[in-house]
Write a protein that holds these residues in place. Structure first.
Motif, PDB file in Angstrom:
ATOM      1  N   LYS A  41     -10.177   7.620  -0.618  1.00 26.68           N
ATOM      2  CA  LYS A  41      -8.765   7.348  -0.372  1.00 26.68           C
ATOM      3  C   LYS A  41      -8.613   5.898   0.089  1.00 26.68           C
ATOM      4  O   LYS A  41      -9.282   5.449   1.013  1.00 26.68           O
ATOM      5  N   THR A  42      -7.745   5.162  -0.591  1.00 27.30           N
ATOM      6  CA  THR A  42      -7.622   3.726  -0.358  1.00 27.30           C
ATOM      7  C   THR A  42      -6.160   3.316  -0.331  1.00 27.30           C
ATOM      8  O   THR A  42      -5.355   3.851  -1.087  1.00 27.30           O
ATOM      9  N   GLN A  43      -5.825   2.403   0.540  1.00 27.77           N
ATOM     10  CA  GLN A  43      -4.485   1.834   0.575  1.00 27.77           C
ATOM     11  C   GLN A  43      -4.586   0.363   0.200  1.00 27.77           C
ATOM     12  O   GLN A  43      -5.516  -0.330   0.617  1.00 27.77           O
ATOM     13  N   PHE A  44      -3.611  -0.083  -0.598  1.00 28.09           N
ATOM     14  CA  PHE A  44      -3.601  -1.462  -1.046  1.00 28.09           C
ATOM     15  C   PHE A  44      -2.312  -2.146  -0.635  1.00 28.09           C
ATOM     16  O   PHE A  44      -1.258  -1.522  -0.611  1.00 28.09           O
ATOM     17  N   LEU A  45      -2.405  -3.407  -0.353  1.00 32.90           N
ATOM     18  CA  LEU A  45      -1.241  -4.267  -0.198  1.00 32.90           C
ATOM     19  C   LEU A  45      -1.215  -5.126  -1.450  1.00 32.90           C
ATOM     20  O   LEU A  45      -2.145  -5.886  -1.713  1.00 32.90           O
ATOM     21  N   VAL A  46      -0.186  -4.953  -2.253  1.00 35.55           N
ATOM     22  CA  VAL A  46      -0.075  -5.679  -3.505  1.00 35.55           C
ATOM     23  C   VAL A  46       0.920  -6.818  -3.316  1.00 35.55           C
ATOM     24  O   VAL A  46       2.051  -6.594  -2.888  1.00 35.55           O
ATOM     25  N   LEU A  47       0.478  -8.025  -3.631  1.00 33.34           N
ATOM     26  CA  LEU A  47       1.340  -9.194  -3.505  1.00 33.34           C
ATOM     27  C   LEU A  47       1.840  -9.608  -4.877  1.00 33.34           C
ATOM     28  O   LEU A  47       1.056  -9.738  -5.818  1.00 33.34           O
ATOM     29  N   ASN A  48       3.120  -9.819  -4.973  1.00 28.64           N
ATOM     30  CA  ASN A  48       3.711 -10.329  -6.200  1.00 28.64           C
ATOM     31  C   ASN A  48       3.752 -11.843  -6.063  1.00 28.64           C
ATOM     32  O   ASN A  48       4.683 -12.398  -5.492  1.00 28.64           O
ATOM     33  N   PHE A  49       2.717 -12.483  -6.573  1.00 23.67           N
ATOM     34  CA  PHE A  49       2.598 -13.925  -6.394  1.00 23.67           C
ATOM     35  C   PHE A  49       3.767 -14.666  -7.036  1.00 23.67           C
ATOM     36  O   PHE A  49       4.250 -15.653  -6.508  1.00 23.67           O
ATOM     37  N   LEU A  50       4.246 -14.184  -8.174  1.00 23.01           N
ATOM     38  CA  LEU A  50       5.392 -14.831  -8.820  1.00 23.01           C
ATOM     39  C   LEU A  50       6.644 -14.702  -7.964  1.00 23.01           C
ATOM     40  O   LEU A  50       7.499 -15.581  -7.960  1.00 23.01           O
TER      41      LEU A  50
END
Length: 93
Positions: A41-50
């Motif tokens: 089980k993993t949590q991610f922080l996704v960054l929208n660089f654009l």
């Protein structure tokens, strides 16, 4: 914990909290060539660089500098580790 694959070959396991990946593709402005598969089980922080460019200019520039500083630190650490592996493998050969 996640495994990183390149051309169907496992090249790394990421098991530290706060670790990042995808920084190389952002740094060279290309799509990622690696795949990441979770092992637990993993949590991610996704960054929208654009999306950073949609911020107010001073905030955008500051955030970009912070991101690139972080990327350069990570890439430097990975290069050091890769150099150690190469040195070890040369001694074993």
């Amino acid at each position: 914990e996640v495994d990183v694959f390149f051309q169907q070959e496992k090249i790394a396991t990421i098991n530290k909290r706060g670790e990042l990946f995808g920084e190389l593709s952002i740094s060279v402005h290309s799509s990622s060539q690696a795949q990441v598969k979770t092992k637990s089980k993993t949590q991610f922080l996704v960054l929208n660089f654009l999306g950073v460019h949609e911020l107010e200019k001073t905030r955008s520039e500051h955030l970009e500098k912070l991101m690139y500083k972080s990327f350069s630190e990570v890439l430097s650490e990975r290069l050091i580790e890769t150099n150690k592996l190469i040195k070890t493998s040369k001694k074993a050969a």
